[in-house]
Scaffold this motif. Structure first.
Motif, PDB file in Angstrom:
ATOM      1  N   MET A   1       7.845  -3.531 -12.357  1.00 31.73           N
ATOM      2  CA  MET A   1       7.396  -4.890 -12.670  1.00 31.73           C
ATOM      3  C   MET A   1       5.942  -4.839 -13.110  1.00 31.73           C
ATOM      4  N   ASN A   2       5.674  -5.331 -14.312  1.00 31.59           N
ATOM      5  CA  ASN A   2       4.310  -5.319 -14.845  1.00 31.59           C
ATOM      6  C   ASN A   2       3.615  -6.617 -14.455  1.00 31.59           C
ATOM      7  N   PHE A   3       3.150  -6.671 -13.204  1.00 30.62           N
ATOM      8  CA  PHE A   3       2.554  -7.892 -12.661  1.00 30.62           C
ATOM      9  C   PHE A   3       1.271  -7.533 -11.924  1.00 30.62           C
ATOM     10  N   ASP A   4       0.184  -8.251 -12.214  1.00 33.65           N
ATOM     11  CA  ASP A   4      -1.113  -7.994 -11.586  1.00 33.65           C
ATOM     12  C   ASP A   4      -1.451  -9.175 -10.694  1.00 33.65           C
ATOM     13  N   LEU A   5      -1.354  -8.973  -9.403  1.00 34.43           N
ATOM     14  CA  LEU A   5      -1.578 -10.060  -8.446  1.00 34.43           C
ATOM     15  C   LEU A   5      -3.017 -10.568  -8.488  1.00 34.43           C
ATOM     16  N   LEU A   6      -3.977  -9.638  -8.574  1.00 32.39           N
ATOM     17  CA  LEU A   6      -5.379 -10.051  -8.515  1.00 32.39           C
ATOM     18  C   LEU A   6      -5.741 -10.907  -9.716  1.00 32.39           C
ATOM     19  N   ASP A   7      -5.313 -10.487 -10.912  1.00 28.78           N
ATOM     20  CA  ASP A   7      -5.615 -11.286 -12.096  1.00 28.78           C
ATOM     21  C   ASP A   7      -4.937 -12.638 -12.051  1.00 28.78           C
ATOM     22  N   THR A   8      -3.796 -12.713 -11.352  1.00 32.23           N
ATOM     23  CA  THR A   8      -3.015 -13.948 -11.318  1.00 32.23           C
ATOM     24  C   THR A   8      -3.639 -14.993 -10.407  1.00 32.23           C
ATOM     25  N   ILE A   9      -4.123 -14.582  -9.255  1.00 34.61           N
ATOM     26  CA  ILE A   9      -4.566 -15.596  -8.292  1.00 34.61           C
ATOM     27  C   ILE A   9      -6.081 -15.772  -8.251  1.00 34.61           C
ATOM     28  N   ALA A 112      10.885 -28.707   2.614  1.00 42.23           N
ATOM     29  CA  ALA A 112      10.480 -29.893   3.375  1.00 42.23           C
ATOM     30  C   ALA A 112       9.191 -30.495   2.824  1.00 42.23           C
ATOM     31  N   VAL A 113       8.272 -29.649   2.426  1.00 42.27           N
ATOM     32  CA  VAL A 113       6.965 -30.124   1.944  1.00 42.27           C
ATOM     33  C   VAL A 113       6.984 -30.373   0.438  1.00 42.27           C
ATOM     34  N   LYS A 114       8.048 -29.923  -0.215  1.00 42.85           N
ATOM     35  CA  LYS A 114       8.231 -30.062  -1.662  1.00 42.85           C
ATOM     36  C   LYS A 114       7.256 -29.193  -2.455  1.00 42.85           C
ATOM     37  N   LEU A 115       6.933 -28.057  -1.862  1.00 41.50           N
ATOM     38  CA  LEU A 115       6.115 -27.081  -2.566  1.00 41.50           C
ATOM     39  C   LEU A 115       7.017 -26.173  -3.395  1.00 41.50           C
ATOM     40  N   PRO A 116       6.550 -25.721  -4.561  1.00 37.75           N
ATOM     41  CA  PRO A 116       7.372 -24.786  -5.340  1.00 37.75           C
ATOM     42  C   PRO A 116       7.447 -23.434  -4.648  1.00 37.75           C
ATOM     43  N   LYS A 117       8.373 -22.614  -5.118  1.00 38.63           N
ATOM     44  CA  LYS A 117       8.488 -21.266  -4.579  1.00 38.63           C
ATOM     45  C   LYS A 117       7.204 -20.522  -4.881  1.00 38.63           C
ATOM     46  N   PRO A 118       6.606 -19.838  -3.887  1.00 35.70           N
ATOM     47  CA  PRO A 118       5.354 -19.117  -4.126  1.00 35.70           C
ATOM     48  C   PRO A 118       5.604 -17.703  -4.612  1.00 35.70           C
ATOM     49  N   ILE A 119       4.536 -17.053  -5.096  1.00 33.06           N
ATOM     50  CA  ILE A 119       4.573 -15.606  -5.312  1.00 33.06           C
ATOM     51  C   ILE A 119       4.709 -14.957  -3.940  1.00 33.06           C
ATOM     52  N   LEU A 120       5.607 -13.974  -3.823  1.00 32.75           N
ATOM     53  CA  LEU A 120       5.883 -13.343  -2.535  1.00 32.75           C
ATOM     54  C   LEU A 120       5.544 -11.873  -2.592  1.00 32.75           C
ATOM     55  N   VAL A 121       4.879 -11.388  -1.566  1.00 32.03           N
ATOM     56  CA  VAL A 121       4.500  -9.979  -1.458  1.00 32.03           C
ATOM     57  C   VAL A 121       4.982  -9.438  -0.112  1.00 32.03           C
ATOM     58  N   LEU A 186       4.281   2.259   4.739  1.00 35.50           N
ATOM     59  CA  LEU A 186       5.175   1.394   3.967  1.00 35.50           C
ATOM     60  C   LEU A 186       4.453   0.883   2.728  1.00 35.50           C
ATOM     61  N   LEU A 187       5.149   0.877   1.604  1.00 37.36           N
ATOM     62  CA  LEU A 187       4.574   0.420   0.344  1.00 37.36           C
ATOM     63  C   LEU A 187       4.434  -1.094   0.356  1.00 37.36           C
ATOM     64  N   VAL A 188       3.274  -1.570  -0.094  1.00 34.35           N
ATOM     65  CA  VAL A 188       3.055  -3.005  -0.290  1.00 34.35           C
ATOM     66  C   VAL A 188       3.540  -3.338  -1.698  1.00 34.35           C
ATOM     67  N   SER A 189       4.475  -4.282  -1.825  1.00 36.04           N
ATOM     68  CA  SER A 189       5.094  -4.535  -3.128  1.00 36.04           C
ATOM     69  C   SER A 189       5.303  -6.017  -3.364  1.00 36.04           C
ATOM     70  N   VAL A 190       5.471  -6.374  -4.621  1.00 35.69           N
ATOM     71  CA  VAL A 190       5.719  -7.759  -5.000  1.00 35.69           C
ATOM     72  C   VAL A 190       7.210  -8.036  -4.915  1.00 35.69           C
ATOM     73  N   LEU A 191       7.560  -9.114  -4.196  1.00 40.15           N
ATOM     74  CA  LEU A 191       8.968  -9.484  -4.065  1.00 40.15           C
ATOM     75  C   LEU A 191       9.394 -10.469  -5.144  1.00 40.15           C
ATOM     76  N   SER A 192       8.485 -11.407  -5.497  1.00 34.69           N
ATOM     77  CA  SER A 192       8.866 -12.444  -6.460  1.00 34.69           C
ATOM     78  C   SER A 192       7.600 -12.962  -7.150  1.00 34.69           C
ATOM     79  N   THR A 193       7.702 -13.167  -8.464  1.00 39.59           N
ATOM     80  CA  THR A 193       6.560 -13.705  -9.222  1.00 39.59           C
ATOM     81  C   THR A 193       6.864 -15.081  -9.801  1.00 39.59           C
ATOM     82  N   THR A 194       8.066 -15.596  -9.519  1.00 40.92           N
ATOM     83  CA  THR A 194       8.464 -16.882 -10.089  1.00 40.92           C
ATOM     84  C   THR A 194       7.759 -18.016  -9.346  1.00 40.92           C
ATOM     85  N   THR A 195       6.903 -18.742 -10.044  1.00 38.23           N
ATOM     86  CA  THR A 195       6.214 -19.884  -9.433  1.00 38.23           C
ATOM     87  C   THR A 195       5.665 -20.779 -10.542  1.00 38.23           C
TER      88      THR A 195
END
Length: 948
Positions: A1-9, A112-121, A186-195
């Motif tokens: 997955m070509n995703f950069d968490l730091l640049d994103t948030i 319940a809070v009506k928040l969108p799905k977050p980026i998950l790590v 254990l490897l730290v990895s991105v689970l989901s980027t859909t948000t």
């Protein structure tokens, strides 16, 4: 997955922070992403746990809440694992048994809070969740959202790490490893980027977050005044200070007991100790040092306890400690004097920057350098004066709430030592004022002096202010010599400085020069308004062809400071025209506008003579203007002209003693005036020989013209000029100071050229100096871009004007002979004309050819051409004409006219002959002073003997 968490948030603004937790913790604040990637690679190679801060930071090289400035996401940390989903020894559940359960609970929460799905790590054991924001938020705004998110997690039962809502929080970086189990990282990895990115307003509405509160310093009680907020923000409490004092027997033995007995300490007393640490600047570290010897020590538990105390309570009081440990306060030196042990750690957060940006009283933003306060006084972080505690004091003492300090010592020629103060007020800006040293050392006089400018101390503060001010002045006495309080503008200190209003212009810069009692009223008019560009538009109107007379007058502003280098003390330029509308007064306004207000900086003819002299003394080397002097009498103008050229005011005696007053009124500059009538003509009518005054005056006509359109002229001269002024003087004078020798050389060259072109004589030295100063000033002003006048055209006009003026003001080459002739003409009816010799035919004394009709003053003998005048009458005449009697006779003698003073029978030849009287004998052989034929009928072939 070509995703950069730091640049994103992370936002683009600010500095990155990365943190490695390994054998040696390593935290770095970095400016670029390249530096971040290099650091991460280093940390991974060292098999360290690698974290990044979820915010970006300011210039300070630390990861504190205060330095976390830029936010573009919200986040959660959910712990998962076999030990997290079961109660601990105290019955608390800190997470979920598995990630799947954690993800399920997070999904339910978002719905319940009506928040969108977050980026998950996947953090290795737990879950990190990120919600993205469209805007970059400040810490205060972000904090209102984060606190509300925390509360919603509690309300909906979502178990999260409670410390995750800190602004400086760090979380794991995808692509690195979780080394809690070093044998199986254990490897730290991105689970989901859909948000979906959300706006601040949208998130605020979804969460129900309140408006951000105004950021306040720590430990501020609710509802305090702005002043109290600032004062409390100056206070810090340091736990280390309390413990050091305790070790020396001057602190709190209850806290020593808590520290030394923490292994078996009961929870209520442990909590009491934490309540002191929690509100100290080093509280987090102190809380762990009070807890880490306890067998069941849990770092997270300590953090939660501190958070709870800060949120819900405050520091425990001495009475509470005594209830929990009754004998712990025995022998305390502070018992009954303080309410809580926390005051023993009270320190003043001292200002770390002596440069303060603030508004002055006129609303202009300035940078002020605040000097170091004398020991034991310090300046608070938010301003104010504090006194450090002495051996007899437990706490610092507030001396005054606002910044108030001594800027400099001044010496006034009349009032002695003067102390210059500066006061910073939150709403009124910065005020500068002076108080005589004789008042500074007397408490009640100091109180009155300070109160006059808005300093309102309490009686207790007043004692400290007296000591503080005195200490400040004494310190300055060791540091530097008292400055001279200027009583006039212009050159000073051997031409090394120039005083312009309240500015001291030097080669190195422009500094504040406080006005004295002599200059303060005029200083108000020496200031800037508008812009220099708009001023130039008006001033350069005189660059149009045909306005050379106007331009020359306006250049007096630049010429006057140069008069000093010609050796003259003062002179007058008078512009005249018989009617209004030629622009005479406007030339004065243009001249004044170089340094200040076009009109208020000048005088008018109605001002008293003493007022004019005072203005001359204050302006000194600056141009002095007097508008519409038409109604000034010739005698008054004569007095003014001589006073100007002498360069000082009149000496006066003290009213109640036989002593002379100190005369500090002096000047060396050019006065520019306007009038409807010629003062050359007025002086000529009032005195027979007004040459001295006339040669101190350069007078020329300003004729009406149509060079400038009437509507445009009204707009520029009546409006734009009065809205834009005062800029050029400082620029011009600083250039002159930095190039003074070149300026003097240029002045002398210009004067030499003008002298050659006009053929000036020594009698015309004032004209020469005036012309040279204004032309030189104009050349410099043009060179540095202050005006674009055609100086060649102005010089050509000037040379022609001076040549014409010379014809009107010719030197009185035969003045003494003319004086004698005027006396005779005035007294012909008092003359006796009679021959002196006896008639050869009849041997009889000759009869008069003309007899006097009043008092006999003149005797003329046609046969000898001798003229006699009574000495007393001629002396009285000379005195009345303000002409020196003896010098006049000496000059007449040199011309061969006056022969001698003698006793003479003036009435010889009349029917009644009187005794001799003192008379002056004149030989008229070479001067036709008396034409007898005009007064005596011709007598042809008449035998006079028949008349005997």
């Amino acid at each position: 997955m070509n995703f950069d968490l730091l640049d994103t948030i992370l936002p683009q603004e600010g500095r990155y922070c990365v943190f490695a937790y390994g054998k040696y913790p390593d935290q770095r604040l970095l400016d670029t992403r390249e530096e971040v990637d290099a650091a991460i690679e280093q940390f991974v190679d060292k098999k360290a746990d690698v974290y990044f801060a979820c915010a970006k930071f300011g210039p300070e090289n630390n990861r504190t809440q205060e330095n976390a400035l830029y936010f573009r996401a919200l986040w959660l940390d959910i712990d998962c694992g076999p030990t997290k989903g079961v109660p601990d020894s105290k019955g608390r559940i800190k997470g979920y048994l598995t990630q799947d359960i954690g993800l399920q609970k997070l999904q339910e929460f978002c719905k319940a809070v009506k928040l969108p799905k977050p980026i998950l790590v996947d953090s290795g054991n737990g879950i990190h969740a990120y919600w993205l924001l469209e805007e970059v938020l400040s810490r205060n705004t972000w904090d209102s959202l984060a606190k509300r998110l925390r509360d919603l997690c509690t309300e909906h039962g979502l178990i999260v790490d409670p410390n995750v809502f800190e602004a400086s929080r760090v979380l794991r970086i995808p692509g690195t490893y979780n080394f809690k189990n070093k044998d199986a990282p254990l490897l730290v990895s991105v689970l989901s980027t859909t948000t979906t990115r959300m706006s601040y307003e949208h998130v605020k509405i979804l969460l129900g977050a309140p408006e951000p509160e105004k950021e306040k310093p720590d430990f501020i009680p609710k509802g305090v005044s702005p002043m109290m907020e600032a004062l409390l923000g100056n206070q810090i409490k340091r736990f280390k200070t309390i413990m050091i004092r305790s070790a020396n027997g001057d602190g709190c033995q209850q806290l020593v007991h808590c520290f030394e007995n923490q292994a078996e300490l009961e929870e209520p007393l442990w909590r009491a100790g934490l309540s002191i640490a929690a509100f100290c600047i080093d509280g987090r570290d102190a809380a762990h040092k009070l807890s880490d010897k306890y067998p069941g020590y849990d770092r997270d538990e300590v953090e939660m306890k501190v958070d709870y105390i800060v949120a819900k309570g405050g520091p425990y009081t001495c009475s509470t400690f005594e209830k929990l440990n009754p004998n712990g306060c025995d022998g305390c030196p502070h018992k009954g004097k303080i309410k809580s042990p926390i005051v023993l750690g009270l320190e003043i957060a001292e200002a770390d920057d002596d440069a303060v940006v603030a508004e002055d009283e006129d609303g202009k933003t300035e940078t002020y350098q605040i000097p170091e306060y004398p020991f034991p006084y310090v300046r608070g972080k938010n301003g104010g004066i504090y006194k450090k505690p002495t051996d007899d004091e437990d706490e610092p003492v507030l001396v005054y709430e606002h910044d108030l300090y001594v800027v400099k010592r001044m010496h006034h020629s009349g009032q002695g030592e003067i102390v210059l103060f500066r006061l910073h007020l939150p709403r009124d800006g910065v005020r500068e004022f002076s108080i005589p040293a004789t008042s500074v050392v007397v408490k009640e006089k100091l109180r009155e002096g300070l109160a006059h400018y808005g300093v309102m101390p309490t009686p207790k503060q007043m004692d400290n202010l007296l000591h503080y001010t005195t200490a400040f002045v004494k310190n300055l006495q060791f540091q530097k010599k008292a400055e001279i309080m200027r009583t006039q503008f212009g050159w000073t200190e051997k031409d090394g400085k120039f005083i312009l209003g309240d500015k001291e212009i030097t080669k190195d810069g422009v500094f504040y020069s406080p006005p004295s009692s002599v200059t303060k009223e005029i200083v108000h008019h020496v200031h800037v308004a508008g812009t220099i560009e708009k001023w130039k538009e008006v001033f350069n109107m005189y660059a149009l062809p045909g306005l050379e007379p106007h331009a020359f007058a306006a250049l007096t502003a630049f010429g006057s400071p140069l008069l000093r280098f010609t050796g003259l003390e003062g002179a007058i330029i008078n512009v005249i025209y018989s009617k209004s509308g030629s622009g005479k007064s406007t030339t004065l306004y243009m001249c004044n506008s170089v340094v200040g207000h076009p009109k208020k900086l000048g005088s008018i003819w109605k001002d008293t003579f003493n007022t004019k002299m005072h203005m001359l003394g204050v302006m000194n080397n600056l141009a002095n203007t007097i508008d519409e002097i038409t109604n000034t009498t010739a005698a008054e103008f004569s007095d003014l002209a001589y006073s100007l050229s002498q360069g000082r005011g009149k000496n006066r005696m003290k009213s109640q003693s036989n002593e002379m007053r100190v005369n500090n009124t002096s000047w060396q500059g050019i006065t520019l005036t306007s009038s409807n009538a010629s003062f050359y003509e007025k002086l000529g009518q009032a005195k027979d020989t007004p040459d001295g005054e006339m040669m101190r005056l350069l007078e020329y006509r300003i004729e009406p013209n149509s060079v400038i359109d009437t509507a445009l002229g009204k707009q520029m001269f009546d409006h734009q000029l009065f809205e834009n002024y005062g800029h050029a003087g400082e620029i011009y004078l600083q250039w002159v100071l930095n190039n003074l020798e070149d300026v003097k050389s240029l002045l002398h060259k210009v004067q030499a050229r003008l002298d050659k072109e006009v053929q000036f004589t020594s009698r015309e030295r004032f004209w020469s100096a005036l012309a040279a100063c204004n032309i030189t000033g104009g050349l410099i002003a043009r060179h540095i871009g202050l005006c674009n006048y055609d100086m060649t055209a102005i010089r050509v006009w000037l040379v022609n004007m001076l040549s014409d003026m010379r014809e009107d003001v010719k030197p009185p080459e035969t003045s003494v002979v003319m004086l004698l002739g005027d006396f005779i003409n005035m007294n012909l009816h008092r003359a006796l004309i009679v021959n002196n010799e006896v008639n050869s035919n009849s041997a009889m004394i000759p009869l008069p050819q003309l007899e006097p009709k009043g008092e006999l003053l003149i005797r003329y003998e046609p046969d000898t051409k001798d003229l006699y005048i009574t000495a007393s009458s001629f002396k009285t005449y000379c005195v009345g004409k303000q002409i020196n009697y003896k010098e006049t006779l000496a000059e007449l003698s040199g011309r061969g006219v006056f022969v001698e003073a003698l006793n003479k029978r003036m009435s010889k030849g009349m029917k009644l002959v009187t005794p001799p009287t003192r008379a002056l004998k004149f030989n008229t052989t070479n001067f036709d002073l008396l034409n007898v034929s005009n007064h005596v009928p011709k007598i042809e072939n008449e035998d006079r003997s028949s008349d005997v």
